[in-house]
Write a protein that holds these residues in place. Structure first.
Motif, PDB file in Angstrom:
ATOM      1  N   ALA A  87      15.704  17.060   0.023  1.00 50.80           N
ATOM      2  CA  ALA A  87      16.973  17.110   0.132  1.00 50.80           C
ATOM      3  C   ALA A  87      17.267  15.493  -0.444  1.00 50.80           C
ATOM      4  N   ALA A  88      18.602  15.330  -0.554  1.00 48.09           N
ATOM      5  CA  ALA A  88      19.155  13.882  -1.208  1.00 48.09           C
ATOM      6  C   ALA A  88      18.764  12.882  -0.018  1.00 48.09           C
ATOM      7  N   GLY A  89      18.042  11.793  -0.331  1.00 48.95           N
ATOM      8  CA  GLY A  89      17.748  10.723   0.467  1.00 48.95           C
ATOM      9  C   GLY A  89      17.015   9.731  -0.291  1.00 48.95           C
ATOM     10  N   THR A  90      16.500   9.105   0.729  1.00 46.53           N
ATOM     11  CA  THR A  90      15.406   7.659   0.234  1.00 46.53           C
ATOM     12  C   THR A  90      14.309   8.085   0.711  1.00 46.53           C
ATOM     13  N   TYR A  91      13.370   7.804  -0.314  1.00 43.91           N
ATOM     14  CA  TYR A  91      11.834   8.183   0.042  1.00 43.91           C
ATOM     15  C   TYR A  91      10.774   7.061  -0.414  1.00 43.91           C
ATOM     16  N   THR A  92       9.887   6.881   0.412  1.00 45.69           N
ATOM     17  CA  THR A  92       8.797   6.085  -0.383  1.00 45.69           C
ATOM     18  C   THR A  92       7.573   6.735  -0.652  1.00 45.69           C
ATOM     19  N   ILE A  93       6.922   6.493  -1.575  1.00 48.31           N
ATOM     20  CA  ILE A  93       5.776   7.260  -2.147  1.00 48.31           C
ATOM     21  C   ILE A  93       4.701   6.349  -2.241  1.00 48.31           C
ATOM     22  N   LYS A  94       3.535   6.501  -1.846  1.00 47.31           N
ATOM     23  CA  LYS A  94       2.505   5.460  -1.786  1.00 47.31           C
ATOM     24  C   LYS A  94       1.011   6.460  -2.011  1.00 47.31           C
ATOM     25  N   GLU A  95       0.092   5.835  -2.465  1.00 47.08           N
ATOM     26  CA  GLU A  95      -1.277   6.475  -2.199  1.00 47.08           C
ATOM     27  C   GLU A  95      -2.002   6.024  -1.332  1.00 47.08           C
ATOM     28  N   THR A  96      -3.278   6.659  -0.815  1.00 46.69           N
ATOM     29  CA  THR A  96      -4.191   6.391  -0.160  1.00 46.69           C
ATOM     30  C   THR A  96      -5.376   5.759  -0.633  1.00 46.69           C
ATOM     31  N   SER A  97      -5.647   4.451  -0.417  1.00 50.66           N
ATOM     32  CA  SER A  97      -6.615   3.728  -1.081  1.00 50.66           C
ATOM     33  C   SER A  97      -8.140   4.332  -0.903  1.00 50.66           C
ATOM     34  N   LYS A  98      -9.043   4.295  -2.006  1.00 48.37           N
ATOM     35  CA  LYS A  98     -10.393   4.596  -1.538  1.00 48.37           C
ATOM     36  C   LYS A  98     -11.302   3.308  -2.131  1.00 48.37           C
ATOM     37  N   ASP A  99     -12.430   3.231  -1.481  1.00 48.16           N
ATOM     38  CA  ASP A  99     -13.284   2.324  -1.647  1.00 48.16           C
ATOM     39  C   ASP A  99     -13.706   1.948  -3.204  1.00 48.16           C
ATOM     40  N   ASN A 100     -13.687   0.862  -3.475  1.00 52.07           N
ATOM     41  CA  ASN A 100     -14.325   0.380  -4.754  1.00 52.07           C
ATOM     42  C   ASN A 100     -12.916   0.692  -5.733  1.00 52.07           C
ATOM     43  N   TRP A 101     -11.931   1.000  -5.499  1.00 49.13           N
ATOM     44  CA  TRP A 101     -10.823   1.171  -6.378  1.00 49.13           C
ATOM     45  C   TRP A 101      -9.780   0.412  -6.156  1.00 49.13           C
ATOM     46  N   VAL A 102      -9.307  -0.341  -7.111  1.00 51.06           N
ATOM     47  CA  VAL A 102      -8.338  -1.267  -7.146  1.00 51.06           C
ATOM     48  C   VAL A 102      -6.856  -0.766  -7.788  1.00 51.06           C
ATOM     49  N   GLN A 103      -5.922  -0.642  -6.940  1.00 49.88           N
ATOM     50  CA  GLN A 103      -4.548  -0.219  -7.387  1.00 49.88           C
ATOM     51  C   GLN A 103      -3.987  -1.347  -8.420  1.00 49.88           C
ATOM     52  N   LYS A 104      -3.838  -0.809  -9.632  1.00 53.30           N
ATOM     53  CA  LYS A 104      -3.213  -1.562 -10.755  1.00 53.30           C
ATOM     54  C   LYS A 104      -1.626  -1.208 -11.087  1.00 53.30           C
ATOM     55  N   TYR A 105      -1.191  -0.132 -10.864  1.00 49.98           N
ATOM     56  CA  TYR A 105      -0.024   0.302 -11.130  1.00 49.98           C
ATOM     57  C   TYR A 105       0.640   1.500  -9.909  1.00 49.98           C
ATOM     58  N   PRO A 106       1.721   1.439  -9.360  1.00 54.18           N
ATOM     59  CA  PRO A 106       2.700   0.414  -9.858  1.00 54.18           C
ATOM     60  C   PRO A 106       2.549  -1.001  -9.169  1.00 54.18           C
TER      61      PRO A 106
END
Length: 142
Positions: A87-106
């Motif tokens: 539905a129309a509205g505000t949402y937050t999207i994120k990933e669940t991190s994993k060992d040895n991985w570094v999030q670079k984007y976004p």
């Protein structure tokens, strides 16, 4: 019709039920989609040859009647994910991190999206760099 207060888990179940589980106005619901990719060189950009990553959990959080709700999905074999029937509205999207991985984007690591009626949002991608640390050498005195 409910004759009692329903629980958060029941609200999530109703939301996730799909068209078979509730009435939804056709054409009024939107989606948010993207990809999880292996940012092999760690530059924060998906370059040629940097493929999608499967089996990563992506979560979507939103407020429903003042209650914070979260639903999750897992990236497909090609790294893609999609949250449909929103539905129309505000949402937050994120990933669940994993060992040895570094999030670079976004940067800063999540997306905040205000979805309008029927809007289809694409390109909400996540890139991670595999950090392979190898420690070599000897300990002092050995």
């Amino acid at each position: 019709m409910f004759n009692r207060v329903i629980t958060k888990d029941e609200i999530v179940s109703i939301f996730n039920a799909g068209s078979a589980g509730k009435c939804k106005p056709t054409g009024l619901l939107g989606s948010i989609c993207g990809m999880k990719f292996n940012d092999a060189n760690g530059n924060g950009t998906q370059d040629t040859g940097e493929l999608g990553l499967s089996d990563w959990e992506i979560s979507l959080t939103y407020l429903l009647s003042g209650v914070s709700m979260t639903i999750t999905t897992t990236t497909g074999a090609d790294g893609s994910y999609c949250f449909n029937d929103l539905a129309a509205g505000t949402y937050t999207i994120k990933e669940t991190s994993k060992d040895n991985w570094v999030q670079k984007y976004p940067v800063p690591g999540t997306y905040s999206i205000t979805l309008t009626t029927g809007q289809k949002v694409i390109g909400k991608n996540f890139g991670n760099y595999l950090c392979n640390l190898t420690i070599t050498g000897t300990t002092p005195g050995s």
